[in-house]
Design a protein around this motif. Structure first.
Motif, PDB file in Angstrom:
ATOM      1  N   ARG A  52       0.821  -1.220   0.000  1.00  0.00           N
ATOM      2  CA  ARG A  52       0.000   0.000   0.000  1.00  0.00           C
ATOM      3  C   ARG A  52       0.855   1.269   0.000  1.00  0.00           C
ATOM      4  N   VAL A  98      -5.180   5.182  -3.259  1.00  0.00           N
ATOM      5  CA  VAL A  98      -5.955   4.624  -2.158  1.00  0.00           C
ATOM      6  C   VAL A  98      -6.859   3.521  -2.697  1.00  0.00           C
ATOM      7  N   LEU A 139      -7.317   1.939   7.392  1.00  0.00           N
ATOM      8  CA  LEU A 139      -6.040   2.616   7.562  1.00  0.00           C
ATOM      9  C   LEU A 139      -5.145   1.758   8.450  1.00  0.00           C
ATOM     10  N   ARG A 176       0.052   9.903  11.831  1.00  0.00           N
ATOM     11  CA  ARG A 176      -0.727   9.570  10.632  1.00  0.00           C
ATOM     12  C   ARG A 176       0.172   9.533   9.390  1.00  0.00           C
ATOM     13  N   HIS A 177       1.194  10.384   9.358  1.00  0.00           N
ATOM     14  CA  HIS A 177       2.070  10.480   8.187  1.00  0.00           C
ATOM     15  C   HIS A 177       3.543  10.457   8.589  1.00  0.00           C
ATOM     16  N   GLU A 227      -3.772  13.897   0.601  1.00  0.00           N
ATOM     17  CA  GLU A 227      -3.734  12.544   1.142  1.00  0.00           C
ATOM     18  C   GLU A 227      -4.774  12.356   2.244  1.00  0.00           C
ATOM     19  N   ASN A 228      -4.928  13.331   3.115  1.00  0.00           N
ATOM     20  CA  ASN A 228      -5.937  13.220   4.177  1.00  0.00           C
ATOM     21  C   ASN A 228      -7.341  13.111   3.600  1.00  0.00           C
ATOM     22  N   LEU A 252      -7.722   9.616   2.041  1.00  0.00           N
ATOM     23  CA  LEU A 252      -7.843   8.573   3.062  1.00  0.00           C
ATOM     24  C   LEU A 252      -9.164   8.669   3.808  1.00  0.00           C
ATOM     25  N   ASP A 253      -9.600   9.883   4.098  1.00  0.00           N
ATOM     26  CA  ASP A 253     -10.848  10.064   4.848  1.00  0.00           C
ATOM     27  C   ASP A 253     -12.068   9.581   4.072  1.00  0.00           C
ATOM     28  N   ALA A 286     -11.404   5.111   3.147  1.00  0.00           N
ATOM     29  CA  ALA A 286     -11.115   4.024   4.078  1.00  0.00           C
ATOM     30  C   ALA A 286     -12.086   3.999   5.248  1.00  0.00           C
ATOM     31  N   ARG A 289      -9.821   3.232  11.370  1.00  0.00           N
ATOM     32  CA  ARG A 289      -8.567   2.524  11.638  1.00  0.00           C
ATOM     33  C   ARG A 289      -8.810   1.280  12.477  1.00  0.00           C
TER      34      ARG A 289
END
Length: 178
Positions: A96, A103, A109, A119-120, A161-162, A165-166, A169, A172
């Motif tokens: 990944r 994504v 996540l 997170r990063h 990216e946030n 991902l939000d 996905a 978490r």
């Protein structure tokens, strides 16, 4: 000074290895329906990171920057730590991980490895390396210019990216220990 050129070339080789891993991982992600986000900033990122490596050599050799052991060895330790963190991120994310924002929809996540804390974490490695690599041999102009140019680029990258991902996905979940 030749040792510094070797260090910069080793970092360049590491970056090429990243691209090989990223290409393989991109194929894995795309085969699973990944969507790419932020294509527009990617070429800028490639140019900036290439300029960092070139700037290190140009400034050190062109401006005859001396090696200051206290700064140089400390910065070299930061570069080594940044590389270790980067490859920990790559190992943790497995297929990944990518240099692009790809994504795979529906995958949770990752919440293990350095992602338990940050997170990063890969961007911590990027920031540390971008400041430290030039300073190994006193290339303070390159360190300052890269950092100044990287701040707005990283802001764009993090927003991209946030958001990706939000929206893609589920919440978490910690992966089982292997």
């Amino acid at each position: 000074m030749p040792a510094y050129a070797v260090l910069v070339l080793l970092v360049a080789a590491e970056r090429l290895a990243e691209l090989v891993v990223a290409r393989r991982n991109a194929a894995w992600s795309r085969a699973r329906g990944a969507v790419e986000h932020g294509r527009g900033h990617y070429p800028v990122m490639v140019v900036l990171h290439t300029a960092l490596l070139a700037g290190c050599l140009i400034e050190v050799y062109g401006a005859h920057r001396p090696f200051h052991p206290a700064l140089g060895w400390t910065a070299a330790a930061v570069v080594a730590a940044a590389q270790a963190l980067r490859w920990w991120c790559i190992a943790t994310l497995g297929p990944r991980w990518n240099t692009r924002v790809l994504v795979v929809p529906g995958l949770p996540l990752v919440a293990r490895g350095p992602y338990r804390v940050l997170r990063h974490p890969n961007y911590v490695a990027v920031v540390a390396e971008g400041a430290a690599l030039p300073l190994v041999h006193g290339a303070w102009i390159t360190a300052a210019c890269f950092t100044a140019a990287n701040v707005p680029l990283l802001a764009v990258r993090l927003r991209c990216e946030n958001a990706a991902l939000d929206t893609a996905a589920p919440p978490r979940v910690a992966a089982p220990a292997r």
